[in-house]
Design a protein around this motif. Structure first.
Motif, short mmCIF file in Angstrom:
data_model
loop_
_atom_site.label_atom_id
_atom_site.label_comp_id
_atom_site.label_asym_id
_atom_site.label_seq_id
_atom_site.Cartn_x
_atom_site.Cartn_y
_atom_site.Cartn_z
N PRO A 124 14.38 13.67 12.20
CA PRO A 124 13.09 14.26 11.79
C PRO A 124 11.95 13.24 11.86
O PRO A 124 10.79 13.61 11.96
N VAL A 125 12.31 11.96 11.79
CA VAL A 125 11.35 10.87 11.91
C VAL A 125 11.97 9.81 12.81
O VAL A 125 12.91 9.12 12.41
N LEU A 126 11.47 9.67 14.02
CA LEU A 126 12.06 8.73 14.96
C LEU A 126 11.76 7.29 14.54
O LEU A 126 10.61 6.94 14.25
N ILE A 127 12.78 6.45 14.49
CA ILE A 127 12.61 5.05 14.15
C ILE A 127 13.34 4.19 15.17
O ILE A 127 14.20 4.66 15.91
N THR A 128 12.98 2.91 15.19
CA THR A 128 13.64 1.95 16.07
C THR A 128 14.66 1.16 15.27
O THR A 128 14.73 1.27 14.04
N ALA A 129 15.45 0.33 15.97
CA ALA A 129 16.44 -0.51 15.29
C ALA A 129 15.77 -1.47 14.32
O ALA A 129 16.26 -1.71 13.21
N SER A 130 14.63 -2.03 14.72
CA SER A 130 13.91 -2.96 13.84
C SER A 130 13.36 -2.24 12.62
O SER A 130 13.30 -2.80 11.52
N ASP A 131 12.96 -0.98 12.80
CA ASP A 131 12.52 -0.18 11.64
C ASP A 131 13.66 -0.02 10.64
O ASP A 131 13.44 -0.03 9.42
N GLY A 132 14.89 0.15 11.16
CA GLY A 132 16.05 0.28 10.29
C GLY A 132 16.27 -0.95 9.44
O GLY A 132 16.60 -0.85 8.24
N VAL A 133 16.08 -2.14 10.04
CA VAL A 133 16.20 -3.39 9.28
C VAL A 133 15.16 -3.46 8.18
O VAL A 133 15.44 -3.84 7.04
N TRP A 134 13.93 -3.05 8.51
CA TRP A 134 12.86 -3.07 7.52
C TRP A 134 13.09 -2.06 6.40
O TRP A 134 12.74 -2.31 5.24
N LEU A 135 13.68 -0.92 6.75
CA LEU A 135 13.98 0.06 5.71
C LEU A 135 14.96 -0.48 4.69
O LEU A 135 14.93 -0.11 3.51
N GLU A 136 15.87 -1.37 5.12
CA GLU A 136 16.81 -1.99 4.19
C GLU A 136 16.11 -3.03 3.32
O GLU A 136 16.30 -3.07 2.10
N SER A 137 15.28 -3.88 3.94
CA SER A 137 14.70 -5.01 3.21
C SER A 137 13.50 -4.62 2.35
O SER A 137 13.25 -5.25 1.31
N ILE A 138 12.75 -3.58 2.75
CA ILE A 138 11.54 -3.25 2.00
C ILE A 138 11.86 -2.72 0.61
O ILE A 138 11.05 -2.81 -0.31
N TYR A 139 13.06 -2.19 0.46
CA TYR A 139 13.51 -1.74 -0.87
C TYR A 139 13.61 -2.94 -1.82
O TYR A 139 13.19 -2.86 -2.98
N MET A 140 14.15 -4.07 -1.32
CA MET A 140 14.25 -5.27 -2.14
C MET A 140 12.87 -5.86 -2.41
O MET A 140 12.60 -6.38 -3.50
N LEU A 141 11.97 -5.79 -1.42
CA LEU A 141 10.60 -6.28 -1.62
C LEU A 141 9.89 -5.47 -2.70
O LEU A 141 9.12 -6.02 -3.49
N GLY A 142 10.16 -4.17 -2.73
CA GLY A 142 9.59 -3.34 -3.79
C GLY A 142 10.08 -3.77 -5.15
O GLY A 142 9.34 -3.74 -6.14
N GLY A 143 11.36 -4.20 -5.22
CA GLY A 143 11.91 -4.69 -6.48
C GLY A 143 11.18 -5.92 -6.98
O GLY A 143 10.88 -6.05 -8.17
N ILE A 144 10.86 -6.84 -6.06
CA ILE A 144 10.11 -8.04 -6.44
C ILE A 144 8.70 -7.67 -6.88
O ILE A 144 8.18 -8.20 -7.87
N ALA A 145 8.07 -6.72 -6.16
CA ALA A 145 6.71 -6.30 -6.51
C ALA A 145 6.66 -5.62 -7.88
O ALA A 145 5.62 -5.63 -8.55
N GLY A 146 7.77 -5.04 -8.31
CA GLY A 146 7.80 -4.36 -9.60
C GLY A 146 7.90 -5.28 -10.80
O GLY A 146 7.68 -4.84 -11.94
N LEU A 147 8.22 -6.56 -10.57
CA LEU A 147 8.43 -7.49 -11.69
C LEU A 147 7.24 -7.58 -12.64
O LEU A 147 7.41 -7.45 -13.85
N PRO A 148 6.01 -7.83 -12.15
CA PRO A 148 4.89 -7.96 -13.11
C PRO A 148 4.63 -6.68 -13.89
O PRO A 148 4.23 -6.74 -15.05
N PHE A 149 4.88 -5.53 -13.27
CA PHE A 149 4.68 -4.26 -13.97
C PHE A 149 5.69 -4.10 -15.10
O PHE A 149 5.34 -3.69 -16.21
N SER A 150 6.95 -4.43 -14.82
CA SER A 150 7.99 -4.28 -15.84
C SER A 150 7.76 -5.24 -17.00
O SER A 150 7.98 -4.89 -18.16
N ILE A 151 7.32 -6.46 -16.70
CA ILE A 151 7.04 -7.44 -17.76
C ILE A 151 5.94 -6.94 -18.68
O ILE A 151 6.02 -7.05 -19.91
#
Length: 456
Positions: free
Chosen positions: A49-76
């Protein structure tokens, strides 16, 4: 035997109900944690339904972890500014937006933003929810209740592994979003943490909350104990630097760093994200990769459930010791197999060994190393710096996860897969010795008693 086990839960149903309502976000997070495994093959297919490339797949895995780091100041900030309960509800709203973007998205950017928002949700949830649980739970079942959040996450992984290959991306998004919507509807009816209410000088509300949580018990004595603990902890400064300047806080930081670092450097993230590759490399055809993934996640859930029910009876340290020893056996078994394979020995007759070892690993890891850290981390920090302490714990968790993947890829690519598992096995033994030596037993202790142990 069964009756004594369940006797400890008598009169605890309000606490259990509050914890279940407060950890629905972890169930949705588990679905998102395992989302890429079944979803990326669909997204790279011609019928995507949404065409992606192999590199997009790698980013889809890592951006979830980056979101976790970005959430730190909010949670504190949020846990002390608006309270534990409202912070959990805030994370539900953010996560619901993330699932909506994934389900209705028409471009890869929508998926990126959705995954990023759900990473923020996971970070906030895994700071606020453990804090909430540790502060509403009676010490006799605090370990059990604290472990529920991890069980919910594991169950979410099982759900995603089970339905992800059978239904569309939109359907999985509807399931994940519906979970967070149900939490937003149900959780407002649960009581706020009595610790937080006393922290903001709302003694009457704190007493009512404690009475709801303890059913028929007279809460006067416990309320006074909590009040004294909060008043003492208020005299301590709540700056980030106090995590390292105050001796007891510094010791708590070292403990949570050790526990959270150990989780990933004994290979759990590597195995979850590379399970199919590892089994294919071993030449194991005992089960299909899809079936192996579902069984692996299910065994983790079973072991974590057993640990959650026993952690308040046998203690944290004995589970960590047993888990560390048995997990190292699993890792060394896998390492030896790949070493012999690297030496080009014919192992066709023994190709089942890696499969069995990986499944044994799922049981042994979640028996202690995979469940006790989330229980212990929420117990160790005083109220004044608990938000900062859990943020540090979460940061170590995310960073260790990322580094362990890099170490695995580097060692496997440069020296062979067996070297990676030898490394994880040695790390497991060393860390187990350090944990047993340095981590205090917190079974049956109040939060104030734990602070006294840390202060010595």
């Amino acid at each position: 035997m069964i009756k004594p086990i369940f006797k400890m839960f008598e009169g605890s149903s309000p606490q259990l109900l509050a914890v279940l309502a407060g950890t629905i976000n972890a169930l949705a997070d588990g679905m998102q944690y395992g989302w890429t495994s079944p979803s990326i093959p669909i997204l790279v297919s011609p019928d995507s339904p949404v065409l992606i490339t192999a590199s997009d797949g790698v980013w889809l895995e890592s951006i979830y972890m980056l979101g976790g780091i970005a959430g730190l100041p909010f949670s504190i900030y949020l846990v002390d500014y608006i309270g534990r309960k409202k912070t959990v509800l805030t994370s539900s709203v953010v996560g619901l937006c993330g699932w909506m973007l994934i389900g209705a998205g028409t471009s890869v950017n929508h998926l990126f933003i959705g995954r990023f928002l759900l990473g923020i949700t996971a970070d906030i949830a895994f700071n606020a929810s453990p804090m909430y649980i540790s502060e509403i739970a009676h010490q006799k079942i605090r370990g059990f209740l604290a472990g529920i959040i991890y069980l919910m996450m594991l169950f979410g992984i099982v759900v995603m592994y089970s339905i992800g290959t059978l239904v569309s991306i939109q359907t999985t998004a509807i399931v994940g979003g519906s979970l967070l919507l149900s939490q937003f509807i149900v959780f407002p009816f649960m009581p706020e943490s009595p610790y937080y209410l006393l922290y903001v000088n709302k003694e009457k509300q704190a007493k009512r909350a404690l009475e709801r949580l303890r059913v028929d018990d007279d809460v006067t004595k416990e309320l006074e104990e909590i009040k004294m603990a909060v008043e003492r902890q208020k005299t301590e400064k709540g700056r980030p630097l106090d995590l390292f300047l105050v001796k007891s806080n510094r010791r708590a930081c070292v403990i949570v760093m050790l526990l959270n670092n150990t989780q990933h450097f004994v290979g759990i993230t590597v195995l979850i994200m590379n399970l199919h590759e590892i089994l294919n490399h071993a030449g194991s055809d005992l089960l299909s990769s899809t079936t192996a993934g579902i069984i692996f996640a299910s065994l983790m859930l079973i072991a974590a459930s057993a640990a959650t029910f026993t952690v308040d009876r046998v203690g944290r340290k004995i589970l960590l010791l047993i888990s560390g020893m048995l997990t190292s056996v699993s890792l060394f078994t896998i390492a030896v197999y790949f070493h012999l394979q690297h030496l080009q020995m014919n192992l066709t007759r023994f190709s089942w060994i890696p499969m069995i070892s990986v499944m044994f690993y799922a049981l042994t890891f979640k028996l202690g190393l995979g469940i006790v850290p989330i229980v212990t981390t929420a117990e160790l920090f005083p109220a004044r710096v608990k938000g900062w302490g859990l943020a540090v714990s979460d940061l170590v968790y995310v960073v260790s996860s990322s580094i362990s993947i890099y170490v695995y890829q580097w060692l496997s690519g440069s020296f062979g897969m067996h070297v990676s598992f030898y490394f994880f096995g040695i790390y497991c033994i060393v860390s187990t010795v350090l944990i047993i030596t340095y981590v205090p037993e917190t079974k049956g202790k109040t939060l104030e008693e734990i602070q006294m142990i840390l202060k010595r």
